[in-house]
Design an enzyme around this catalytic site. Structure first.
Site, PDB file in Angstrom:
ATOM      1  N   LYS A   1       0.856  -1.176   0.000  1.00 56.96           N
ATOM      2  CA  LYS A   1       0.000   0.000   0.000  1.00 56.96           C
ATOM      3  C   LYS A   1       0.890   1.224   0.000  1.00 56.96           C
ATOM      4  CE  LYS A   1      -3.416   2.438   2.764  1.00 56.96           C
ATOM      5  NZ  LYS A   1      -4.423   2.320   3.825  1.00 56.96           N
TER       6      LYS A   1
ATOM      7  N   LYS B   1      -2.312  -1.521  -3.730  1.00 54.29           N
ATOM      8  CA  LYS B   1      -3.158  -0.331  -3.677  1.00 54.29           C
ATOM      9  C   LYS B   1      -2.316   0.927  -3.798  1.00 54.29           C
ATOM     10  CE  LYS B   1      -5.958   2.104  -0.362  1.00 54.29           C
ATOM     11  NZ  LYS B   1      -6.191   2.320   1.027  1.00 54.29           N
TER      12      LYS B   1
HETATM   13  C1  PBG Z   1      -7.221   3.228   5.988  1.00 51.50           C
HETATM   14  C2  PBG Z   1      -7.546   3.134   4.540  1.00 51.50           C
HETATM   15  C3  PBG Z   1      -7.448   4.123   3.557  1.00 51.50           C
HETATM   16  C4  PBG Z   1      -7.951   3.560   2.392  1.00 51.50           C
HETATM   17  C5  PBG Z   1      -8.309   2.254   2.681  1.00 51.50           C
HETATM   18  N1  PBG Z   1      -8.043   2.005   4.012  1.00 51.50           N
HETATM   19  C6  PBG Z   1      -6.978   5.525   3.649  1.00 51.50           C
HETATM   20  C7  PBG Z   1      -5.581   5.861   3.970  1.00 51.50           C
HETATM   21  O1  PBG Z   1      -4.695   5.003   4.041  1.00 51.50           O
HETATM   22  O2  PBG Z   1      -5.364   7.058   4.178  1.00 51.50           O
HETATM   23  C8  PBG Z   1      -8.101   4.257   1.076  1.00 51.50           C
HETATM   24  C9  PBG Z   1      -9.243   3.814   0.240  1.00 51.50           C
HETATM   25  C10 PBG Z   1      -9.581   4.722  -0.903  1.00 51.50           C
HETATM   26  O3  PBG Z   1      -8.922   5.766  -1.126  1.00 51.50           O
HETATM   27  O4  PBG Z   1     -10.524   4.383  -1.617  1.00 51.50           O
HETATM   28  N2  PBG Z   1      -5.869   3.281   6.290  1.00 51.50           N
HETATM   29 ZN    ZN Z   2      -5.034   4.018   8.306  1.00 49.00          ZN
END
Ligand code: PBG
Ligand code: ZN
Length: 325
Positions: free
Chosen positions: A195, A248
Site C-alpha cells: 500500500k 493499492k
Molecule cells: C485506511 C484506509 C485508507 C484507504 C483504505 N483504508 C486511507 C488511507 O490510508 O489514508 C483508502 C481507500 C480509498 O482511497 O478508496 N488506512
Molecule cells: Zn489508516
C-alpha cells in the site's frame, strides 16, 4: 509492404473480438467498498465521490441485498465511529458501527462475504493509523496490539475476511496467531501488503474524516518509486499467513500488481481507490470522458496486470451494466 500477417483479421467484428478476448472482468471477482456511520436512516452522498454514500447500518443492509442481487459476492466495510479519540477506543468495540453492520448484513444476506478494513485512522482523533508517541511518531508494536484487538472483535461479530490496511510490520502474523488462538481458523486475512503513500486516497479521507492532523503516512505506507520493496512486503505477508495479497492504488501501480502476481502464489487483489473513482467521475460529469468505456478499460487493465480480485467503487454500476448486456 509485407502483408503475410494481418492482425486486424481478428478484430473485424464484435463476435471475432469476443472470441479472441484474453481477459474478462467477472462480477464474481468484484468487491464493493461501503462506509458505515452511526445512527439510522442515514444515507448521505460523499461530495467527492458521486453516488457513494455514508450509510447507517439499516441502510447498509438494504444496499447489501441489492449488491448481492447483482451477483457481487463481497463488500468491504469502512467504519466511522460516533467519537474519535487518541486511543481509537471504538475500533475494537463489538457495538461499533462496523461490528453491527456485519451482523445486519449476515442477517439480511447470509451468503454475502463481509470484508472489514482494519486500521486505526478512522477511529483516532489525530487521524493516524496507530498509536502515536509523544514525539509524534507511530509506535509499530503497540499499534499491532490495537489491530489485533480490532481483528478479534470483527471476527467475533462474524467477518469473513479481515483486511489490515495500516502497513505496520508484523501485523499479519500477529493477527493470524490471535485468530487461531480463539479458534477463528476460517477467518481469512486479506493483507494490504503493498500500500503506497498516495495522493489518490484524498476523497476517502474526506469521506472518513481521517486526514492526519499533523504529518503524513510516509513512515509506514510505501514510497511510490519502489517496486522491489513491494515484492518483499508481499512475500513477508504471505509467510506470516495472509490468504490474499492486495496492491493499492490500482492504476498507477499495475506494474506492482504484475510483479507481486509473479512473486507469490496467493490470490491478488487490487484496490481501485477513491481518487481514481473521483477523477473519472469528475471528467465524465463534464462530458470530457465516456464513463462506461473508461471503467471497462480500467477494470480489464487490472485483470491484465494479474489481479484476481478488484475492489472498486464502480462494482455496482459495472455489474448492473453487465446484467443488461
Ligand atoms: C485506511 C484506509 C485508507 C484507504 C483504505 N483504508 C486511507 C488511507 O490510508 O489514508 C483508502 C481507500 C480509498 O482511497 O478508496 N488506512
Ligand atoms: Zn489508516
Amino acid at each position: 509492404m509485407d502483408l503475410s500477417q494481418r492482425p486486424r483479421r481478428l478484430r473485424v467484428n464484435p463476435a471475432m473480438r469476443a472470441l479472441v478476448a484474453e481477459h474478462a472482468v467477472r462480477v464474481q471477482n468484484l468487491i464493493e467498498p461501503l462506509f458505515v456511520v452511526p445512527g439510522s436512516g442515514v444515507r448521505e452522498e460523499i461530495a467527492s465521490m458521486p453516488s457513494v454514500c455514508r450509510l447507517s447500518v439499516d441502510q447498509l443492509a438494504e444496499d447489501a441485498k441489492k449488491i448481492a442481487a447483482l451477483g457481487i459476492p463481497a463488500i468491504l466495510l469502512f467504519g466511522i465511529p460516533p467519537e474519535k479519540d487518541d486511543a481509537a477506543s471504538w475500533l475494537a468495540r463489538d457495538d461499533g458501527p462496523v461490528q453491527r453492520a456485519i451482523a445486519a448484513v449476515k442477517q439480511a444476506v447470509p451468503e454475502m462475504l463481509v470484508v472489514t478494513d482494519l486500521c486505526a485512522c478512522e477511529y483516532t482523533s489525530h487521524g493516524h493509523c496507530g498509536v502515536v508517541r509523544k514525539d509524534g511518531t507511530i509506535d509499530n508494536d503497540r499499534t499491532v496490539d490495537l489491530l489485533v484487538s480490532g481483528a478479534l472483535s470483527y471476527a467475533r461479530c462474524g467477518a469473513d475476511i479481515i483486511a489490515p490496511s495500516d502497513m505496520m510490520d508484523g501485523r499479519v502474523g500477529a493477527i493470524r496467531a490471535a485468530l487461531d488462538a480463539k479458534d477463528f481458523i476460517d477467518t481469512a486475512i486479506m493483507s494490504y501488503a503493498a500500500k503506497y503513500a498516495s495522493a489518490f486516497y484524498g476523497p476517502f479521507r474526506h469521506a472518513a474524516g481521517s486526514t492526519p492532523a499533523f504529518g503524513d503516512r510516509r513512515t509506514h505506507q510505501m514510497d511510490p518509486p519502489n517496486a522491489r520493496e513491494a515484492v518483499k512486503e508481499a512475500r513477508l505477508d504471505a509467510a506470516e499467513g495472509a490468504d490474499i495479497i492486495m496492491v493499492k492504488p490500482a492504476l498507477a501501480y499495475l506494474d506492482i500488481v504484475r510483479a507481486v502476481r509473479e512473486a507469490v502464489d496467493l490470490p491478488i487483489a487490487v484496490f481501485n481507490v477513491s481518487g481514481e473513482y473521483a477523477m473519472l467521475k469528475a471528467a465524465a460529469r463534464e462530458g470530457w470522458i465516456d464513463e462506461e468505456r473508461a471503467v471497462d478499460e480500467m477494470l480489464v487493465s487490472c485483470k491484465r496486470a494479474g489481479a484476481d480480485i478488484i475492489i472498486t467503487y464502480f462494482a455496482r454500476s459495472y455489474a448492473a451494466r453487465l446484467a443488461k448486456r
